[in-house]
Design a protein around this motif. Structure first.
Motif, PDB file in Angstrom:
ATOM      1  N   UNK A  23       0.833  -1.192   0.000  1.00 27.05           N
ATOM      2  CA  UNK A  23       0.000   0.000   0.000  1.00 27.05           C
ATOM      3  C   UNK A  23       0.877   1.254   0.000  1.00 27.05           C
ATOM      4  N   UNK A  24       1.856   1.251  -0.920  1.00 28.19           N
ATOM      5  CA  UNK A  24       2.850   2.327  -0.968  1.00 28.19           C
ATOM      6  C   UNK A  24       2.503   3.416  -1.967  1.00 28.19           C
ATOM      7  N   UNK A  25       1.385   3.279  -2.681  1.00 28.44           N
ATOM      8  CA  UNK A  25       0.996   4.274  -3.665  1.00 28.44           C
ATOM      9  C   UNK A  25      -0.017   3.695  -4.623  1.00 28.44           C
ATOM     10  N   UNK A  26       0.029   4.142  -5.866  1.00 28.21           N
ATOM     11  CA  UNK A  26      -0.924   3.699  -6.882  1.00 28.21           C
ATOM     12  C   UNK A  26      -0.159   3.020  -8.018  1.00 28.21           C
ATOM     13  N   UNK A  27      -0.768   1.997  -8.601  1.00 24.08           N
ATOM     14  CA  UNK A  27      -0.170   1.276  -9.718  1.00 24.08           C
ATOM     15  C   UNK A  27      -1.087   1.387 -10.926  1.00 24.08           C
ATOM     16  N   UNK A  28      -0.511   1.716 -12.074  1.00 24.60           N
ATOM     17  CA  UNK A  28      -1.251   1.718 -13.341  1.00 24.60           C
ATOM     18  C   UNK A  28      -0.479   0.858 -14.329  1.00 24.60           C
ATOM     19  N   UNK A  29      -1.133   0.345 -15.364  1.00 28.34           N
ATOM     20  CA  UNK A  29      -0.423  -0.471 -16.347  1.00 28.34           C
ATOM     21  C   UNK A  29       0.677   0.328 -17.036  1.00 28.34           C
ATOM     22  N   UNK A  30       1.789  -0.312 -17.363  1.00 22.55           N
ATOM     23  CA  UNK A  30       2.867   0.408 -18.065  1.00 22.55           C
ATOM     24  C   UNK A  30       2.423   0.871 -19.444  1.00 22.55           C
ATOM     25  N   UNK A  31       2.928   2.026 -19.840  1.00 24.07           N
ATOM     26  CA  UNK A  31       2.660   2.631 -21.154  1.00 24.07           C
ATOM     27  C   UNK A  31       1.183   2.926 -21.378  1.00 24.07           C
TER      28      UNK A  31
END
Length: 418
Positions: free
Chosen positions: A358-366
Protein backbone atom coordinates in the motif's frame (compact mmCIF):
# COMPACT_ATOMS: atom_id res chain seq x y z
CA UNK A 1 28.53 -0.70 11.68
CA UNK A 2 28.22 -3.79 9.53
CA UNK A 3 26.70 -6.87 11.11
CA UNK A 4 28.72 -9.12 8.79
CA UNK A 5 30.97 -11.56 10.60
CA UNK A 6 34.72 -11.15 9.97
CA UNK A 7 35.90 -13.09 6.92
CA UNK A 8 39.01 -13.31 4.79
CA UNK A 9 39.18 -13.51 1.04
CA UNK A 10 39.99 -11.53 -2.10
CA UNK A 11 37.00 -10.58 -4.24
CA UNK A 12 37.71 -9.35 -7.78
CA UNK A 13 34.89 -7.25 -9.25
CA UNK A 14 34.60 -6.61 -12.99
CA UNK A 15 32.21 -3.71 -13.60
CA UNK A 16 31.66 -1.03 -16.20
CA UNK A 17 30.31 1.45 -13.63
CA UNK A 18 32.01 2.51 -10.41
CA UNK A 19 32.52 5.47 -8.08
CA UNK A 20 33.00 8.39 -8.31
CA UNK A 21 30.29 8.00 -10.95
CA UNK A 22 26.74 8.26 -9.62
CA UNK A 23 23.99 5.83 -10.51
CA UNK A 24 22.29 2.66 -9.32
CA UNK A 25 25.15 0.19 -10.06
CA UNK A 26 27.69 2.58 -8.57
CA UNK A 27 25.64 3.11 -5.41
CA UNK A 28 25.10 -0.63 -4.97
CA UNK A 29 28.79 -1.45 -5.06
CA UNK A 30 29.81 1.59 -3.06
CA UNK A 31 27.77 0.23 -0.15
CA UNK A 32 28.86 -3.37 -0.72
CA UNK A 33 32.51 -2.25 -0.78
CA UNK A 34 31.99 -0.47 2.53
CA UNK A 35 30.61 -3.57 4.23
CA UNK A 36 33.00 -6.00 2.54
CA UNK A 37 35.88 -3.95 3.98
CA UNK A 38 34.27 -4.01 7.44
CA UNK A 39 34.10 -7.80 7.13
CA UNK A 40 37.83 -8.08 6.41
CA UNK A 41 37.42 -8.91 2.73
CA UNK A 42 39.96 -7.58 0.20
CA UNK A 43 38.25 -6.08 -2.84
CA UNK A 44 39.87 -5.32 -6.19
CA UNK A 45 37.86 -3.57 -8.91
CA UNK A 46 38.56 -3.66 -12.65
CA UNK A 47 36.67 -0.74 -14.17
CA UNK A 48 37.05 2.03 -16.75
CA UNK A 49 37.69 5.63 -15.72
CA UNK A 50 34.62 7.69 -14.81
CA UNK A 51 32.76 8.38 -18.07
CA UNK A 52 29.10 7.81 -17.23
CA UNK A 53 26.61 9.06 -18.37
CA UNK A 54 28.07 11.23 -21.15
CA UNK A 55 30.50 8.66 -22.54
CA UNK A 56 33.31 11.21 -22.20
CA UNK A 57 36.00 11.27 -19.52
CA UNK A 58 34.55 12.88 -16.39
CA UNK A 59 37.70 13.57 -14.38
CA UNK A 60 41.18 15.06 -14.65
CA UNK A 61 42.38 13.15 -11.57
CA UNK A 62 45.62 11.51 -12.78
CA UNK A 63 45.04 8.42 -10.64
CA UNK A 64 41.68 7.71 -12.31
CA UNK A 65 42.97 7.67 -15.89
CA UNK A 66 43.16 4.46 -17.95
CA UNK A 67 46.11 2.31 -16.91
CA UNK A 68 46.26 3.73 -13.38
CA UNK A 69 45.26 2.22 -10.05
CA UNK A 70 44.31 3.83 -6.77
CA UNK A 71 42.56 3.18 -3.48
CA UNK A 72 38.81 3.70 -3.35
CA UNK A 73 36.83 5.31 -0.58
CA UNK A 74 36.72 2.09 1.45
CA UNK A 75 40.29 0.92 0.85
CA UNK A 76 39.47 -1.20 -2.20
CA UNK A 77 42.04 -1.40 -4.98
CA UNK A 78 40.62 0.21 -8.15
CA UNK A 79 42.37 -0.64 -11.43
CA UNK A 80 41.29 1.68 -14.25
CA UNK A 81 41.08 -0.18 -17.54
CA UNK A 82 40.82 1.14 -21.10
CA UNK A 83 37.59 2.62 -22.48
CA UNK A 84 36.30 4.16 -25.69
CA UNK A 85 34.51 7.52 -25.66
CA UNK A 86 31.01 6.91 -26.93
CA UNK A 87 27.80 8.56 -28.05
CA UNK A 88 24.32 7.77 -26.65
CA UNK A 89 23.82 5.19 -29.42
CA UNK A 90 23.63 1.61 -28.22
CA UNK A 91 26.19 0.37 -30.76
CA UNK A 92 28.69 3.01 -29.64
CA UNK A 93 28.12 2.17 -25.96
CA UNK A 94 28.47 -1.55 -26.63
CA UNK A 95 31.83 -1.04 -28.34
CA UNK A 96 33.00 0.88 -25.27
CA UNK A 97 31.91 -2.00 -23.04
CA UNK A 98 33.78 -4.48 -25.22
CA UNK A 99 36.98 -2.42 -25.06
CA UNK A 100 36.74 -2.22 -21.26
CA UNK A 101 36.04 -5.95 -20.96
CA UNK A 102 39.05 -6.85 -23.12
CA UNK A 103 41.25 -4.49 -21.12
CA UNK A 104 39.97 -5.97 -17.83
CA UNK A 105 41.25 -9.39 -18.86
CA UNK A 106 44.62 -7.88 -19.77
CA UNK A 107 44.89 -5.91 -16.52
CA UNK A 108 43.80 -8.79 -14.27
CA UNK A 109 47.45 -9.70 -13.78
CA UNK A 110 47.69 -6.52 -11.67
CA UNK A 111 45.40 -7.95 -9.00
CA UNK A 112 47.11 -11.33 -8.53
CA UNK A 113 48.25 -10.69 -4.95
CA UNK A 114 46.84 -11.71 -2.58
CA UNK A 115 45.54 -14.53 -4.79
CA UNK A 116 41.91 -13.90 -5.76
CA UNK A 117 39.37 -16.20 -4.15
CA UNK A 118 36.35 -15.32 -6.34
CA UNK A 119 35.55 -13.20 -9.41
CA UNK A 120 32.27 -11.28 -9.72
CA UNK A 121 31.16 -9.76 -13.01
CA UNK A 122 28.23 -7.37 -12.84
CA UNK A 123 25.86 -6.48 -15.68
CA UNK A 124 25.54 -3.91 -17.25
CA UNK A 125 27.54 -4.08 -19.44
CA UNK A 126 27.11 -7.51 -20.89
CA UNK A 127 30.76 -7.91 -22.06
CA UNK A 128 31.84 -7.73 -18.40
CA UNK A 129 30.35 -11.21 -17.95
CA UNK A 130 32.71 -12.75 -20.48
CA UNK A 131 35.71 -10.86 -19.10
CA UNK A 132 34.87 -12.08 -15.60
CA UNK A 133 34.61 -15.68 -16.79
CA UNK A 134 38.02 -15.48 -18.45
CA UNK A 135 39.62 -13.97 -15.34
CA UNK A 136 38.06 -16.63 -13.09
CA UNK A 137 39.51 -19.33 -15.36
CA UNK A 138 42.92 -17.66 -15.22
CA UNK A 139 42.96 -17.80 -11.43
CA UNK A 140 40.99 -21.09 -11.17
CA UNK A 141 38.49 -19.62 -8.71
CA UNK A 142 34.65 -19.54 -8.52
CA UNK A 143 32.88 -17.25 -10.95
CA UNK A 144 29.81 -15.17 -10.03
CA UNK A 145 27.53 -13.36 -12.49
CA UNK A 146 25.51 -10.49 -11.03
CA UNK A 147 22.45 -9.76 -13.16
CA UNK A 148 21.00 -6.37 -12.26
CA UNK A 149 18.42 -6.73 -15.03
CA UNK A 150 16.76 -9.60 -16.88
CA UNK A 151 19.45 -10.37 -19.45
CA UNK A 152 19.50 -12.03 -21.96
CA UNK A 153 15.73 -11.52 -22.25
CA UNK A 154 16.09 -7.74 -22.59
CA UNK A 155 18.16 -8.06 -25.76
CA UNK A 156 15.13 -8.27 -28.05
CA UNK A 157 12.95 -5.42 -26.68
CA UNK A 158 15.86 -3.11 -25.88
CA UNK A 159 17.26 -3.46 -29.44
CA UNK A 160 20.75 -3.40 -27.94
CA UNK A 161 22.00 -5.28 -30.98
CA UNK A 162 20.23 -3.04 -33.47
CA UNK A 163 21.98 -2.54 -36.77
CA UNK A 164 21.26 -1.79 -40.40
CA UNK A 165 21.94 -5.35 -41.41
CA UNK A 166 19.16 -7.51 -42.90
CA UNK A 167 16.59 -8.78 -40.41
CA UNK A 168 17.81 -12.38 -40.76
CA UNK A 169 21.32 -11.33 -39.73
CA UNK A 170 19.99 -9.35 -36.77
CA UNK A 171 17.85 -12.31 -35.72
CA UNK A 172 20.89 -14.60 -35.88
CA UNK A 173 23.05 -12.20 -33.84
CA UNK A 174 20.30 -11.79 -31.25
CA UNK A 175 19.81 -15.55 -30.93
CA UNK A 176 23.57 -16.12 -30.64
CA UNK A 177 23.90 -13.49 -27.90
CA UNK A 178 20.92 -14.97 -26.06
CA UNK A 179 22.44 -18.47 -26.15
CA UNK A 180 25.89 -17.23 -25.14
CA UNK A 181 24.62 -15.30 -22.11
CA UNK A 182 22.34 -18.13 -21.02
CA UNK A 183 25.19 -20.64 -21.34
CA UNK A 184 27.48 -18.44 -19.25
CA UNK A 185 24.80 -18.09 -16.58
CA UNK A 186 24.33 -21.86 -16.44
CA UNK A 187 28.09 -22.44 -16.12
CA UNK A 188 28.66 -19.84 -13.41
CA UNK A 189 29.19 -21.06 -9.87
CA UNK A 190 26.59 -18.54 -8.72
CA UNK A 191 24.18 -16.09 -10.35
CA UNK A 192 23.13 -13.15 -8.19
CA UNK A 193 19.89 -11.40 -9.12
CA UNK A 194 18.14 -8.41 -7.57
CA UNK A 195 14.59 -9.83 -7.80
CA UNK A 196 12.79 -12.99 -6.76
CA UNK A 197 10.94 -13.20 -10.08
CA UNK A 198 14.06 -13.33 -12.25
CA UNK A 199 15.63 -15.82 -9.86
CA UNK A 200 12.63 -18.10 -10.46
CA UNK A 201 13.06 -17.75 -14.24
CA UNK A 202 16.71 -18.73 -13.99
CA UNK A 203 15.89 -21.73 -11.78
CA UNK A 204 13.35 -22.87 -14.38
CA UNK A 205 16.08 -22.66 -17.03
CA UNK A 206 18.32 -24.96 -15.06
CA UNK A 207 20.76 -22.45 -13.58
CA UNK A 208 22.38 -24.38 -10.75
CA UNK A 209 22.69 -21.81 -7.98
CA UNK A 210 20.92 -18.46 -7.74
CA UNK A 211 20.94 -15.98 -4.87
CA UNK A 212 18.73 -12.91 -4.52
CA UNK A 213 20.47 -9.81 -3.18
CA UNK A 214 18.14 -6.87 -3.72
CA UNK A 215 19.23 -3.35 -4.46
CA UNK A 216 19.43 -1.34 -1.29
CA UNK A 217 18.88 2.18 -0.07
CA UNK A 218 20.31 4.35 2.67
CA UNK A 219 17.43 6.81 2.45
CA UNK A 220 15.23 7.67 5.41
CA UNK A 221 11.87 9.41 5.53
CA UNK A 222 11.76 12.97 4.21
CA UNK A 223 9.34 15.35 5.90
CA UNK A 224 7.64 17.68 3.40
CA UNK A 225 6.74 21.20 4.49
CA UNK A 226 3.03 21.84 5.08
CA UNK A 227 1.17 23.09 2.03
CA UNK A 228 -2.24 24.72 1.80
CA UNK A 229 -4.94 23.91 -0.69
CA UNK A 230 -6.11 20.84 -2.55
CA UNK A 231 -3.42 19.37 -4.85
CA UNK A 232 -4.46 19.56 -8.47
CA UNK A 233 -7.25 22.03 -7.81
CA UNK A 234 -6.08 24.89 -5.58
CA UNK A 235 -2.43 24.32 -6.35
CA UNK A 236 -0.54 22.10 -8.79
CA UNK A 237 -0.21 18.41 -8.04
CA UNK A 238 3.56 17.93 -7.96
CA UNK A 239 5.14 14.77 -9.38
CA UNK A 240 8.83 13.93 -9.84
CA UNK A 241 10.72 11.28 -11.73
CA UNK A 242 14.45 11.00 -10.93
CA UNK A 243 16.70 8.45 -12.56
CA UNK A 244 17.82 7.13 -15.91
CA UNK A 245 16.00 8.60 -18.90
CA UNK A 246 16.26 5.74 -21.36
CA UNK A 247 14.27 3.32 -23.46
CA UNK A 248 13.32 0.99 -20.64
CA UNK A 249 11.72 3.78 -18.59
CA UNK A 250 9.15 4.76 -21.21
CA UNK A 251 8.84 8.31 -19.90
CA UNK A 252 6.97 9.40 -23.01
CA UNK A 253 3.94 7.88 -21.30
CA UNK A 254 4.42 10.27 -18.38
CA UNK A 255 4.55 13.25 -20.74
CA UNK A 256 1.40 12.10 -22.56
CA UNK A 257 -0.42 11.53 -19.24
CA UNK A 258 0.56 14.98 -17.98
CA UNK A 259 -0.78 16.59 -21.16
CA UNK A 260 -4.05 14.63 -20.92
CA UNK A 261 -4.55 15.49 -17.25
CA UNK A 262 -3.87 19.17 -17.89
CA UNK A 263 -6.37 19.20 -20.76
CA UNK A 264 -8.98 17.88 -18.33
CA UNK A 265 -8.41 20.69 -15.88
CA UNK A 266 -5.83 19.26 -13.48
CA UNK A 267 -3.27 21.71 -12.15
CA UNK A 268 -0.10 19.68 -12.54
CA UNK A 269 3.67 20.13 -12.41
CA UNK A 270 5.92 17.23 -13.38
CA UNK A 271 9.69 17.30 -13.11
CA UNK A 272 11.81 14.67 -14.87
CA UNK A 273 15.32 14.69 -13.43
CA UNK A 274 18.24 12.71 -14.81
CA UNK A 275 20.19 11.86 -17.93
CA UNK A 276 19.93 9.33 -20.72
CA UNK A 277 19.48 8.66 -24.41
CA UNK A 278 15.80 9.64 -24.48
CA UNK A 279 16.24 13.23 -23.30
CA UNK A 280 16.15 14.82 -26.80
CA UNK A 281 13.01 12.89 -27.79
CA UNK A 282 11.27 13.81 -24.52
CA UNK A 283 12.14 17.46 -24.97
CA UNK A 284 10.53 17.44 -28.41
CA UNK A 285 7.46 15.61 -27.09
CA UNK A 286 6.98 18.07 -24.24
CA UNK A 287 7.04 20.98 -26.66
CA UNK A 288 4.75 19.25 -29.14
CA UNK A 289 2.10 18.43 -26.51
CA UNK A 290 2.62 21.59 -24.45
CA UNK A 291 2.77 19.27 -21.44
CA UNK A 292 3.30 20.66 -17.90
CA UNK A 293 6.61 18.83 -17.67
CA UNK A 294 10.13 20.19 -17.20
CA UNK A 295 13.43 18.37 -17.75
CA UNK A 296 16.32 18.79 -15.33
CA UNK A 297 19.87 17.49 -15.19
CA UNK A 298 20.95 14.99 -12.57
CA UNK A 299 21.11 16.45 -9.05
CA UNK A 300 23.04 15.78 -5.85
CA UNK A 301 21.63 13.76 -2.97
CA UNK A 302 21.05 16.95 -1.03
CA UNK A 303 19.02 18.41 -3.90
CA UNK A 304 17.14 15.12 -4.18
CA UNK A 305 16.03 15.49 -0.56
CA UNK A 306 14.51 18.84 -1.49
CA UNK A 307 12.79 17.28 -4.51
CA UNK A 308 11.21 14.53 -2.41
CA UNK A 309 10.04 17.16 0.08
CA UNK A 310 8.60 19.21 -2.80
CA UNK A 311 6.81 16.34 -4.54
CA UNK A 312 3.35 15.00 -3.77
CA UNK A 313 4.30 11.76 -5.51
CA UNK A 314 7.34 10.11 -7.08
CA UNK A 315 7.07 8.29 -10.38
CA UNK A 316 8.52 4.85 -11.10
CA UNK A 317 8.08 4.03 -14.77
CA UNK A 318 8.91 1.01 -16.93
CA UNK A 319 8.01 -0.05 -20.46
CA UNK A 320 5.53 -2.82 -21.19
CA UNK A 321 8.26 -5.39 -21.87
CA UNK A 322 7.90 -8.90 -20.49
CA UNK A 323 11.44 -9.01 -18.97
CA UNK A 324 10.74 -5.79 -17.07
CA UNK A 325 8.10 -7.67 -15.09
CA UNK A 326 11.08 -9.38 -13.45
CA UNK A 327 12.77 -6.08 -12.69
CA UNK A 328 12.49 -3.79 -9.67
CA UNK A 329 14.10 -0.37 -10.23
CA UNK A 330 16.45 0.48 -7.38
CA UNK A 331 14.75 3.88 -7.28
CA UNK A 332 11.58 2.23 -5.97
CA UNK A 333 13.23 1.35 -2.65
CA UNK A 334 14.54 4.90 -2.33
CA UNK A 335 11.12 6.41 -3.01
CA UNK A 336 9.39 4.17 -0.47
CA UNK A 337 12.07 4.89 2.15
CA UNK A 338 11.66 8.64 1.57
CA UNK A 339 7.98 8.36 2.47
CA UNK A 340 6.81 9.66 -0.90
CA UNK A 341 3.63 8.09 -2.32
CA UNK A 342 4.60 6.07 -5.40
CA UNK A 343 3.03 6.48 -8.81
CA UNK A 344 4.08 3.18 -10.40
CA UNK A 345 3.56 2.75 -14.13
CA UNK A 346 4.80 -0.81 -14.07
CA UNK A 347 3.83 -4.46 -13.95
CA UNK A 348 5.23 -7.61 -12.36
CA UNK A 349 7.31 -7.62 -9.18
CA UNK A 350 7.66 -3.84 -8.93
CA UNK A 351 3.89 -3.40 -9.13
CA UNK A 352 3.34 -6.20 -6.62
CA UNK A 353 5.63 -4.53 -4.09
CA UNK A 354 3.76 -1.21 -4.34
CA UNK A 355 0.33 -2.84 -4.17
CA UNK A 356 1.11 -5.30 -1.38
CA UNK A 357 2.66 -2.60 0.80
CA UNK A 358 0.00 0.00 0.00
CA UNK A 359 2.85 2.33 -0.97
CA UNK A 360 1.00 4.27 -3.67
CA UNK A 361 -0.92 3.70 -6.88
CA UNK A 362 -0.17 1.28 -9.72
CA UNK A 363 -1.25 1.72 -13.34
CA UNK A 364 -0.42 -0.47 -16.35
CA UNK A 365 2.87 0.41 -18.07
CA UNK A 366 2.66 2.63 -21.15
CA UNK A 367 -0.99 3.49 -20.40
CA UNK A 368 -1.09 7.29 -20.40
CA UNK A 369 -4.89 7.33 -20.00
CA UNK A 370 -4.75 5.26 -16.81
CA UNK A 371 -1.94 7.40 -15.42
CA UNK A 372 -3.81 10.64 -16.09
CA UNK A 373 -6.96 9.19 -14.49
CA UNK A 374 -5.03 8.16 -11.37
CA UNK A 375 -3.82 11.71 -10.82
CA UNK A 376 -7.27 13.15 -11.56
CA UNK A 377 -8.78 10.75 -9.00
CA UNK A 378 -6.43 12.11 -6.34
CA UNK A 379 -7.57 15.64 -7.12
CA UNK A 380 -11.24 14.61 -7.01
CA UNK A 381 -10.69 12.96 -3.62
CA UNK A 382 -9.07 16.14 -2.34
CA UNK A 383 -6.36 14.19 -0.53
CA UNK A 384 -3.19 12.38 -1.49
CA UNK A 385 -2.58 8.75 -0.52
CA UNK A 386 -0.20 8.26 2.38
CA UNK A 387 2.11 5.24 2.22
CA UNK A 388 1.39 2.65 4.90
CA UNK A 389 3.75 2.22 7.84
CA UNK A 390 4.44 -1.34 6.70
CA UNK A 391 5.96 0.04 3.47
CA UNK A 392 8.68 1.81 5.43
CA UNK A 393 9.10 -1.25 7.66
CA UNK A 394 9.50 -3.52 4.62
CA UNK A 395 12.29 -1.41 3.18
CA UNK A 396 13.99 -1.37 6.57
CA UNK A 397 13.83 -5.16 6.72
CA UNK A 398 14.64 -5.97 3.07
CA UNK A 399 16.71 -3.21 1.49
CA UNK A 400 19.30 -1.98 3.96
CA UNK A 401 22.94 -2.24 2.80
CA UNK A 402 24.34 -4.05 5.84
CA UNK A 403 21.76 -6.83 5.53
CA UNK A 404 22.32 -7.12 1.78
CA UNK A 405 26.10 -7.33 2.23
CA UNK A 406 25.63 -10.11 4.75
CA UNK A 407 23.45 -12.01 2.27
CA UNK A 408 26.06 -11.52 -0.45
CA UNK A 409 28.97 -12.71 1.65
CA UNK A 410 27.02 -15.70 2.88
CA UNK A 411 26.30 -16.68 -0.75
CA UNK A 412 30.00 -16.33 -1.61
CA UNK A 413 30.89 -18.48 1.40
CA UNK A 414 28.56 -21.21 0.19
CA UNK A 415 30.41 -21.57 -3.14
CA UNK A 416 33.84 -21.50 -1.50
CA UNK A 417 34.57 -17.96 -2.62
CA UNK A 418 35.71 -16.70 0.81
Amino acid sequence: MSTVATRRGHVVLVTHHYAPERGAPQSRWNELARHFAAAGVTLSVLTPPPHYPTGQLQTDNPLQQPGMSHRGEHGERVVRVAYRPHSPRLVSRTIDQMVAAWSSVQRSRDISWPPPSVVIATVPGIPSMFAGAAIARRFKVPFVVEMRDAWPDLIQPSKILESRRPSRVKAYITALAHRSISRLQSRADLVVTTTESFAEILHERGVRKVAVVRNGTTWTEVSPPPTAGRPGIDRPLRAVYAGTIGRAQGLGTVVEAAALAAERGLLLEVRIVGAGADVPALRRQIQSLDAPVTLHDRVSREEMVDLYAWADTSIVSLRDWEPLKWTVPSKLYEVIASGNPVTAAAAGEAAEIVESLDAGVVVPPEDSEALAEAWLAWADAGVLPKPSTRALAWVEANAKPDQLAQQYLTALDEIGGL
